[in-house]
Design a protein around this motif. Structure first.
Motif, short mmCIF file in Angstrom:
data_model
loop_
_atom_site.label_atom_id
_atom_site.label_comp_id
_atom_site.label_asym_id
_atom_site.label_seq_id
_atom_site.Cartn_x
_atom_site.Cartn_y
_atom_site.Cartn_z
N GLN A 248 0.83 -1.20 0.00
CA GLN A 248 0.00 0.00 0.00
C GLN A 248 0.87 1.25 0.00
OE1 GLN A 248 -2.69 0.56 3.34
NE2 GLN A 248 -4.11 1.76 2.08
N ASP A 249 0.48 2.20 -0.83
CA ASP A 249 1.19 3.46 -0.90
C ASP A 249 1.05 4.23 0.41
OD1 ASP A 249 2.73 5.45 -1.97
OD2 ASP A 249 1.17 6.24 -3.31
N VAL A 250 1.87 5.22 0.62
CA VAL A 250 1.82 6.03 1.83
C VAL A 250 0.48 6.75 1.95
CG1 VAL A 250 4.31 6.37 1.96
CG2 VAL A 250 2.90 7.97 0.63
N ALA A 251 0.13 7.15 3.18
CA ALA A 251 -1.11 7.90 3.46
C ALA A 251 -2.35 7.12 3.03
CB ALA A 251 -1.09 9.28 2.79
N ASN A 252 -2.36 5.80 3.32
CA ASN A 252 -3.50 4.95 2.97
C ASN A 252 -3.83 5.04 1.49
OD1 ASN A 252 -4.05 3.97 5.62
ND2 ASN A 252 -4.98 5.96 6.11
N LYS B 92 -4.14 4.86 -14.39
CA LYS B 92 -3.77 4.20 -13.16
C LYS B 92 -2.62 4.94 -12.47
CE LYS B 92 -5.13 -0.44 -14.65
NZ LYS B 92 -4.67 -1.83 -14.87
N TYR B 93 -2.64 4.86 -11.14
CA TYR B 93 -1.54 5.35 -10.30
C TYR B 93 -1.43 6.87 -10.23
CZ TYR B 93 -0.22 0.56 -11.55
OH TYR B 93 -0.23 -0.78 -11.80
N ALA B 94 -2.36 7.61 -10.87
CA ALA B 94 -2.23 9.08 -10.87
C ALA B 94 -2.35 9.66 -9.47
CB ALA B 94 -3.29 9.70 -11.79
N ASN B 95 -3.03 8.96 -8.57
CA ASN B 95 -3.19 9.47 -7.21
C ASN B 95 -2.19 8.83 -6.25
OD1 ASN B 95 -4.29 6.95 -7.28
ND2 ASN B 95 -6.06 7.44 -5.99
N SER B 96 -1.11 8.30 -6.79
CA SER B 96 -0.11 7.63 -5.95
C SER B 96 1.27 8.26 -6.13
CB SER B 96 -0.02 6.15 -6.33
OG SER B 96 0.57 6.00 -7.61
N SER B 97 2.14 7.94 -5.19
CA SER B 97 3.52 8.42 -5.31
C SER B 97 4.20 7.81 -6.54
CB SER B 97 4.31 8.08 -4.04
OG SER B 97 4.27 6.69 -3.79
N TYR C 139 0.33 14.11 5.53
CA TYR C 139 -0.57 14.18 4.37
C TYR C 139 -1.86 14.83 4.86
CZ TYR C 139 -3.34 12.20 0.43
OH TYR C 139 -4.15 12.00 -0.67
N VAL C 140 -2.22 16.00 4.34
CA VAL C 140 -3.33 16.79 4.86
C VAL C 140 -4.50 16.75 3.88
CG1 VAL C 140 -4.05 19.05 5.73
CG2 VAL C 140 -1.68 18.31 6.00
N GLU C 141 -5.69 16.48 4.42
CA GLU C 141 -6.90 16.46 3.60
C GLU C 141 -7.78 17.64 3.98
OE1 GLU C 141 -8.81 12.72 4.09
OE2 GLU C 141 -7.06 11.55 3.54
N GLY C 142 -8.30 18.34 2.97
CA GLY C 142 -9.16 19.50 3.23
C GLY C 142 -9.78 19.99 1.93
#
Length: 430
Positions: free
Chosen positions: A271-275, A329-334, A365-368
């Motif tokens: 699993q990539d970082v930050a869930n 694919k993978y665009a939202n990953s490191s 990793y900040v969500e907002g």
């Protein structure tokens, strides 16, 4: 007949007439008399049936007289005809059935502690009600309300309850005290744990999710969800669940839904970082290799500030920004940012977090949201203080390297839950 004899004869005649009249009178007087025209009894009470209760007569008459109460309904208010019968003659009278007794009741408890907006039901607060008729229970107010809602936080020491039957008989006032306090407890969510689903499967964001409030009870139907999960595209998605109670207390929870890549099993992936999304092990090894190559060539600084700037500058220069709904694919990953050189804001933030972790730099990793749009970015520690850094923002708007305080982020239009992350109170100066 002389005069004297005539007088005596007249007297004797008069006496004879009087005796005859007296005998006739004795034979015409009725030996039975009703004591009164109407007798009154309480509803549901036992009514006497013996003659002595209704007639004035000698013992022999009372023994032989019959009382007829067949028309009397002891369970219903009203005036009914009745009679006594003796020697073939009826002696009528009436029976009145009435209810004059007040109900008797007691309170279940004399003090209640409730919240603003709560409603009490009068009938639920009393017990041991005793009355022969139907009754209602209400609060002692002009319109006799059966319920009472308390909208102000204070102590009410003079709340009275009355039990009244259908004939207007009222119980004593039952006094209770009601302590009304403000509801400051927010609702609680359940069923909002992070979840992994397979590509192509159906996903319902509200399935299994519930919200309950200590005061208002079940608020599940009031839950609002923002965010989107595209189960046709592998990646990590953030959903925000919000619910508020009647007192305005709000609870917000973020939930990560990871859509696994086709054919990828958790046992054969990382699993990539930050869930983030699960990457096949070969992809993750490629990520590690690419980072090692880049870091040896470009991340050569010996202090955290310069290292942070070098990592930021690399991503801004070599990674293309993709909108959140962009396919691929993978665009939202490191992996997307470091290996494919194309990423969404999630990919930028995860790549920066991954690099910081490799360099042992404290990072979050900040969500907002940014201007009411969902956005993610990072908080990084430089020196003794924490700062916000949004690499994707810099890539989009060309602002140059920025380390910002929370107040500066808010001024730009960022919103996030400050309680989840380190405080960023200092403005950066180098």
């Amino acid at each position: 007949m002389d005069k004297r004899e005539k007088i005596i004869a007249g007297i004797m005649g008069a006496l004879l007439v009087g005796s005859v009249s007296l005998v006739g009178l004795l034979f015409t007087v009725d030996p039975v008399a009703v004591k009164q025209r109407q007798f009154t009894y309480e509803i549901h009470s036992e009514i006497p049936t013996t003659a002595e209760n209704y007639l004035n007569a000698n013992e022999k008459v009372l023994e032989n007289a019959v009382i007829n109460l067949s028309d009397v309904q002891i369970d219903q208010i009203g005036i009914y005809t009745a009679y006594a019968e003796y020697a073939g003659k009826q002696y009528p009278f009436t029976i009145q059935i009435r209810d004059t007794e007040a109900p008797i009741a007691s309170l279940i408890q004399t003090k209640y502690e409730i919240k603003v907006g709560d409603t009490l039901i009068a009938a639920d607060l009393v017990k041991d009600i005793q009355d022969a008729s139907e009754y209602i229970v209400y609060f002692d107010e002009e319109d006799r309300p059966k319920t009472k809602t308390f909208t102000e936080a204070k102590t009410y020491n003079d709340v009275f309850i009355i039990v009244e039957d259908i004939y207007g008989n009222r119980s004593n006032k039952l006094r209770l005290s009601v302590v009304v306090s403000q509801d400051n407890e927010a609702p609680i969510f359940s069923g909002v744990e992070n979840k992994v689903v397979k590509v192509g499967t159906l996903f319902n964001a509200l399935e299994g999710v519930r919200a309950n409030d200590k005061t208002d009870g079940d608020l599940t139907t009031s839950i609002k969800v923002t965010g989107m999960v595209d189960t046709n595209t592998a990646g990590s998605y953030t959903l925000t669940y919000t619910v508020s109670d009647l007192s305005g207390n709000i609870t917000t929870v973020n939930r990560t839904i990871t859509v696994q890549i086709d054919g990828v099993d958790e046992a054969d992936s990382v699993q990539d970082v930050a869930n983030g999304p699960y990457l096949p092990k070969e992809k993750y090894r490629q990520l590690e290799g690419n980072y090692l190559t880049i870091s040896r060539a470009m991340f050569t600084a010996t202090n955290h500030y310069d290292l942070v700037k070098q990592m930021n500058d690399y991503l801004v220069k070599f990674t293309k920004y993709l909108p959140a709904d962009a396919p691929g694919k993978y665009a939202n990953s490191s992996y997307g940012a470091i290996c494919n050189n194309a990423a969404t804001d999630e990919g930028f933030a995860r790549a920066f977090l991954y690099m910081c972790q490799q360099q042992k730099i404290d990072c979050y990793y900040v969500e907002g949201t940014y201007n009411n749009m969902e956005m993610v970015w990072n908080i990084v520690k430089v020196g003794e203080n924490y700062y916000h850094i949004d690499v994707a923002y810099e890539r989009i708007y060309g602002t140059g390297f920025q380390l910002l305080s929370t107040s500066e982020m808010k001024a730009l239009g960022y919103v996030f839950d400050e309680s989840y992350y380190p405080q960023c109170t200092k403005k950066f100066s180098n």
